[in-house]
Design a protein around this motif. Sequence first.
Motif, PDB file in Angstrom:
ATOM      1  N   ARG A  99       7.497 -37.995 -46.453  1.00 39.39           N
ATOM      2  CA  ARG A  99       6.562 -36.902 -46.911  1.00 39.39           C
ATOM      3  C   ARG A  99       6.401 -35.981 -46.114  1.00 39.39           C
ATOM      4  O   ARG A  99       6.435 -34.674 -46.533  1.00 39.39           O
ATOM      5  N   SER A 100       6.509 -36.280 -44.803  1.00 41.27           N
ATOM      6  CA  SER A 100       6.493 -35.080 -43.826  1.00 41.27           C
ATOM      7  C   SER A 100       7.980 -34.638 -43.454  1.00 41.27           C
ATOM      8  O   SER A 100       8.276 -33.345 -42.874  1.00 41.27           O
ATOM      9  N   GLY A 101       9.057 -35.448 -43.664  1.00 37.61           N
ATOM     10  CA  GLY A 101      10.202 -34.955 -43.570  1.00 37.61           C
ATOM     11  C   GLY A 101      10.775 -35.091 -42.201  1.00 37.61           C
ATOM     12  O   GLY A 101      11.701 -34.427 -41.602  1.00 37.61           O
ATOM     13  N   ARG A 102       9.959 -35.822 -41.457  1.00 41.68           N
ATOM     14  CA  ARG A 102      10.490 -35.932 -39.941  1.00 41.68           C
ATOM     15  C   ARG A 102       9.675 -37.203 -39.287  1.00 41.68           C
ATOM     16  O   ARG A 102       8.743 -37.793 -39.769  1.00 41.68           O
ATOM     17  N   ARG A 214      -1.833 -41.306 -55.757  1.00 39.00           N
ATOM     18  CA  ARG A 214      -0.724 -41.568 -56.538  1.00 39.00           C
ATOM     19  C   ARG A 214      -0.992 -42.940 -57.316  1.00 39.00           C
ATOM     20  O   ARG A 214      -1.433 -43.899 -56.843  1.00 39.00           O
ATOM     21  N   THR A 215      -0.340 -43.052 -58.630  1.00 34.26           N
ATOM     22  CA  THR A 215      -0.679 -44.267 -59.432  1.00 34.26           C
ATOM     23  C   THR A 215      -0.249 -45.506 -58.897  1.00 34.26           C
ATOM     24  O   THR A 215      -0.647 -46.394 -58.585  1.00 34.26           O
ATOM     25  N   ASN A 216       1.163 -45.302 -58.513  1.00 33.84           N
ATOM     26  CA  ASN A 216       1.865 -46.498 -57.696  1.00 33.84           C
ATOM     27  C   ASN A 216       0.901 -46.969 -56.316  1.00 33.84           C
ATOM     28  O   ASN A 216       1.011 -48.217 -56.218  1.00 33.84           O
ATOM     29  N   GLY A 264      13.319 -33.229 -49.922  1.00 34.60           N
ATOM     30  CA  GLY A 264      13.488 -33.967 -51.415  1.00 34.60           C
ATOM     31  C   GLY A 264      13.032 -35.300 -51.436  1.00 34.60           C
ATOM     32  O   GLY A 264      12.474 -35.908 -50.603  1.00 34.60           O
ATOM     33  N   GLY A 265      13.284 -35.988 -52.621  1.00 35.62           N
ATOM     34  CA  GLY A 265      13.156 -37.184 -52.934  1.00 35.62           C
ATOM     35  C   GLY A 265      11.373 -37.297 -53.422  1.00 35.62           C
ATOM     36  O   GLY A 265      10.847 -38.723 -52.903  1.00 35.62           O
ATOM     37  N   LYS A 266      10.761 -36.596 -53.725  1.00 34.49           N
ATOM     38  CA  LYS A 266       9.546 -36.420 -54.191  1.00 34.49           C
ATOM     39  C   LYS A 266       9.215 -37.468 -55.260  1.00 34.49           C
ATOM     40  O   LYS A 266       9.889 -37.316 -56.323  1.00 34.49           O
ATOM     41  N   PRO A 267       8.355 -38.509 -55.066  1.00 36.63           N
ATOM     42  CA  PRO A 267       7.912 -39.495 -56.133  1.00 36.63           C
ATOM     43  C   PRO A 267       7.537 -39.151 -57.154  1.00 36.63           C
ATOM     44  O   PRO A 267       6.930 -37.925 -57.343  1.00 36.63           O
ATOM     45  N   LYS A 268       7.957 -39.700 -58.452  1.00 34.52           N
ATOM     46  CA  LYS A 268       7.481 -39.123 -59.775  1.00 34.52           C
ATOM     47  C   LYS A 268       5.944 -39.102 -59.810  1.00 34.52           C
ATOM     48  O   LYS A 268       5.517 -38.512 -60.842  1.00 34.52           O
TER      49      LYS A 268
END
Length: 272
Positions: A99-102, A214-216, A264-268
Amino acid sequence: MKTLYRVSAGAAAAVLSLSALAQAATAELKVPSDASIPLGAQGVAIQEGKKLLTETAQRLPANVGNGLNCSSCHLSGGTVPGAAPWVGIWGVFPEYRARSGRLISLQERVNDCFERSMNGKPLAYTSNEMNNILAYMQWLSVGVPTGASVKGRGFGPVDTKLKPDSAHGKQVYAEKCASCHGADGLGLKNPAGGYAMPPLWGKDSFNDGAGMARTNTAAVFVKHNMPLGQGGTLSDQDVMDVSEYFTHQPRPVYAGKANDWPKGGKPKDARE
């Protein structure tokens, strides 16, 4: 031949090291006894840290923008498996966060929760409050090998491939959740102040940048911990449905979520 032997010995040592790491990859979740809290300044810091995490809204009003405590999600002071325990957390940071990318520090992770789950403001890294929180997490992690994740870290599994049904989730909420969190989802207030049961939506709940929005993520928490004291009694479909329902109710907006998942890779199921 001597050179070949040295290479082989080095390779063998590497294999042994990898084997040791593999064995240390997970550890049992063992909560230390309160009797093990040391005397002196360190012990005071540990006890103060626990109070800050379990009475957060009351003790840190300048940093908390809602009615929640850290222990609203990290149950029983962060000691419950499947409820994001803090046991062992000391030795796994710095850790990469998609989420932070680092790579982020434990202080950053703590502040991430203050800004999102608590809808508030970060603590200063060098503040007594931050150091007390870290002291408590370090004490909880005594005996857990550095780099190892304890069994029960996070929230536990659920079948997130199921298609959630918000309409059915509303029914599940009324039957299984409303008695504690209120029919309106605004929680049950404590006459002495704060909340006896935390709000799941509204101005005093977590904002839409929190993981629990987030739902999940909400579903895996609900599956293993809710209704309180009856974790595991709802089906995967029920928890997906009820989580889809309550996570999409009105709540504070976190402007910073626009910068999430920079690689990238943001969860749906992440909120827009």
